[in-house]
Design an enzyme around this catalytic site. Structure first.
Site, short mmCIF file in Angstrom:
data_model
loop_
_atom_site.label_atom_id
_atom_site.label_comp_id
_atom_site.label_asym_id
_atom_site.label_seq_id
_atom_site.Cartn_x
_atom_site.Cartn_y
_atom_site.Cartn_z
N ARG A 228 -26.73 27.53 -35.07
CA ARG A 228 -26.71 27.58 -36.54
C ARG A 228 -27.41 26.35 -37.09
NH1 ARG A 228 -23.12 23.49 -37.19
NH2 ARG A 228 -21.37 23.35 -35.74
N GLU B 270 -13.85 18.74 -17.36
CA GLU B 270 -15.10 18.02 -17.12
C GLU B 270 -14.80 16.56 -16.83
OE1 GLU B 270 -18.61 20.15 -19.75
OE2 GLU B 270 -17.60 18.37 -20.52
N LYS C 292 -18.18 27.57 -23.78
CA LYS C 292 -18.63 26.35 -23.13
C LYS C 292 -18.85 26.55 -21.63
CE LYS C 292 -16.93 22.94 -26.43
NZ LYS C 292 -16.66 23.88 -27.53
N HIS D 290 -13.52 13.61 -32.56
CA HIS D 290 -14.65 14.50 -32.25
C HIS D 290 -15.27 15.14 -33.50
CE1 HIS D 290 -13.61 14.08 -28.02
NE2 HIS D 290 -12.36 14.40 -28.33
#
Length: 496
Positions: free
Chosen positions: A291, A200, A116, A235
């Protein structure tokens, strides 16, 4: 085009890839663990090889075994599906080393976008909007406190190598930060072998919107429109739809162009997904999945593009099927993930034997599944039973059709998420498309209330239907019929 490919996966996605293979005249090779010896996907393939122990690390995550089967079977390429090895760069590197084509991007791109932190750097460099936060991994607590203060609370602590929301912690004040960092590092080290974390800015109540990317090996990159994936639990996506209810042609152009820029800037090839958070008219790069996605069928339905066949064609060296201006969105599609989970018990896994099964049908209904009557869902893997996908000319028609299809869907013997999905299709807020990533938590009481009513009705239906499913004296006869079917299926493989 390839003559033979190996599918390094199981369940419904393995069957989905095999179907594309059959349409293209490509032979398929399945690998299966001891726990999947009676699985449908292993019977559906042209060839199937047992790779041993049910433990994922000893079977579906064992790159050495999978490469060995590919070489023994003469498979020219490997399709990783989603999950397991689908975003593991080591598989890409090993394929390159053994002269086997990975149906997806190369190992170095998988590696870069799997981090990330690294992916965020690449996107900033490419001019794609990113969420404010750290540009490098954090290990020092004092540094983390300073960064969180500069960004402004709330913040979210994430594992750099993470996925699927594993280990994420939202922090609203400094007192919570140290515990969140320690917890995330511990989970990340255990789940991914990498304890690196980053911070973040936490965007409250965003929408999760993603764009399907297709890129060939001749420099052509396009997007195949958008999907809304805001209905999540911890999530993990539960319901997806395409297009996003808030999408306009102008916004699609802006976000789609950013997604194409993201993929082109790193030399991406094959199918992929660029995910964004959207809030108050602004969007930010979240991550790129290198993917095919679980939710790819809804894009196929509204665009008419067979994404898995495109994957195979691209990997074999063909150019893209179409140009950007050829992509047209028609109607609306919704996908419900049907899992063997108890929605009234915090979605706890509920593996076991399916004692009654009837899938829905009719116009605009598609079921991607890998189960059947009397199949035992193993406890070693993801709890997904199937994906129920419906199409309508409008979103309202699509919701009505999904209600109807869910009411037709009968699964006995295990608890499933069908009652949850029925409840969602009754939610006024969902119907009005007031969606965000915390929708399930915000409307929990409403959803639970609907579920209680739905499950009472389902119990009555199940009681009536039990007698319509085959009684035990007939099971032997049915087993014989199934064995005869499998024999005929195996014989038909020789004709391909």
């Amino acid at each position: 085009m390839f003559n033979k490919i190996l599918i390094a996966n199981r369940g419904e996605i393995a069957i989905r890839v095999m179907r594309a293979c059959k349409e293209l005249g490509v032979k398929s090779v399945a690998v299966y663990s001891d726990a999947d010896s009676n699985s449908l996907f292993a019977k559906y393939a042209n060839e199937a090889y047992n790779i041993g122990n049910p433990s994922p690390s000893q079977s579906y995550l064992n790159i050495e075994k999978i490469i060995d089967v590919a070489e023994k079977s003469g498979a020219e390429a490997i399709h990783p599906g989603y999950g397991f090895l689908a975003e593991n760069p080591k598989l890409g590197f090993e394929c390159e080393k053994h002269g086997i084509k990975l149906i997806g991007p190369n190992g170095s791109i998988i590696e870069a976008m799997g981090s990330k932190i690294e992916s965020k750097k690449l996107m900033e460099k490419a001019g794609v909007p990113v969420v404010p936060g750290t540009a490098k991994g954090i290990t020092d607590i004092d540094e983390a406190v300073d960064i969180a203060e500069s960004i402004g609370y709330p913040v979210i602590v994430k594992a750099s190598a993470g996925g699927g929301g594993i280990g994420m912690r939202t922090v609203y004040e400094e007192d919570e930060l140290v515990r969140a960092i320690e917890s995330t590092q511990s989970v990340a080290a255990s789940a991914f072998g990498d304890s690196t974390i980053y911070i973040e800015k936490y965007i409250e109540e965003p929408r999760h919107i993603e764009f399907q990317i297709l890129a060939d090996e001749h420099g052509n990159t396009i997007h195949a429109a958008d999907r809304e994936c805001s209905i999540q639990r911890r999530h993990q996506k539960l319901i997806e739809e395409a297009p996003s209810p808030i999408m306009t042609e102008e916004l699609r152009e802006e976000m789609g162009s950013a997604a194409v820029k993201a993929a082109s800037s790193i030399g991406y090839t094959n199918a992929g997904t660029v995910e964004f958070l959207y809030s108050n008219g602004e969007f930010y790069f979240l991550e790129m999945n290198t993917r095919i996605q679980v939710e790819h069928p809804i894009t196929e339905i509204i665009t008419g593009i067979d994404l898995v066949k495109e994957q195979l064609k691209i990997a074999s060296g063909e150019e893209l099927c179409c140009r950007q201006e050829d992509i047209t969105v028609r109607g609306h599609a919704i996908e419900c993930r049907i899992n063997a989970e108890d929605p009234m018990n915090d979605f706890a896994p509920n593996p076991g034997k399916i004692t009654g099964y009837r899938s829905p049908g009719g116009i605009g209904v598609r079921v991607d599944s890998g189960v059947y009557m009397n199949y035992t869902i193993p406890s070693f893997y993801d709890s997904m039973i199937s994906k129920l996908i419906v199409y309508g000319m409008t979103r309202d028609e699509c919701i009505a059709r999904m209600r109807r299809a869910l009411n037709e869907y009968i699964i006995l013997g295990v608890k499933t998420t069908i009652p949850f999905h029925k409840s969602m299709m009754l939610s006024e807020s969902f119907i009005k498309a007031k969606l965000h990533t915390h929708f399930v938590d915000e409307y929990r009481d409403e959803i639970m209330g609907h579920m209680a009513q739905v499950m009472k009705a389902d119990e009555k239906i199940a009681a009536r239907l039990k007698s319509t499913f085959l009684p035990s004296p007939k099971i032997a006869a049915v087993s014989a019929a199934v064995n005869s079917y499998v024999t005929n299926l195996n014989n038909s493989k020789k004709e391909l």
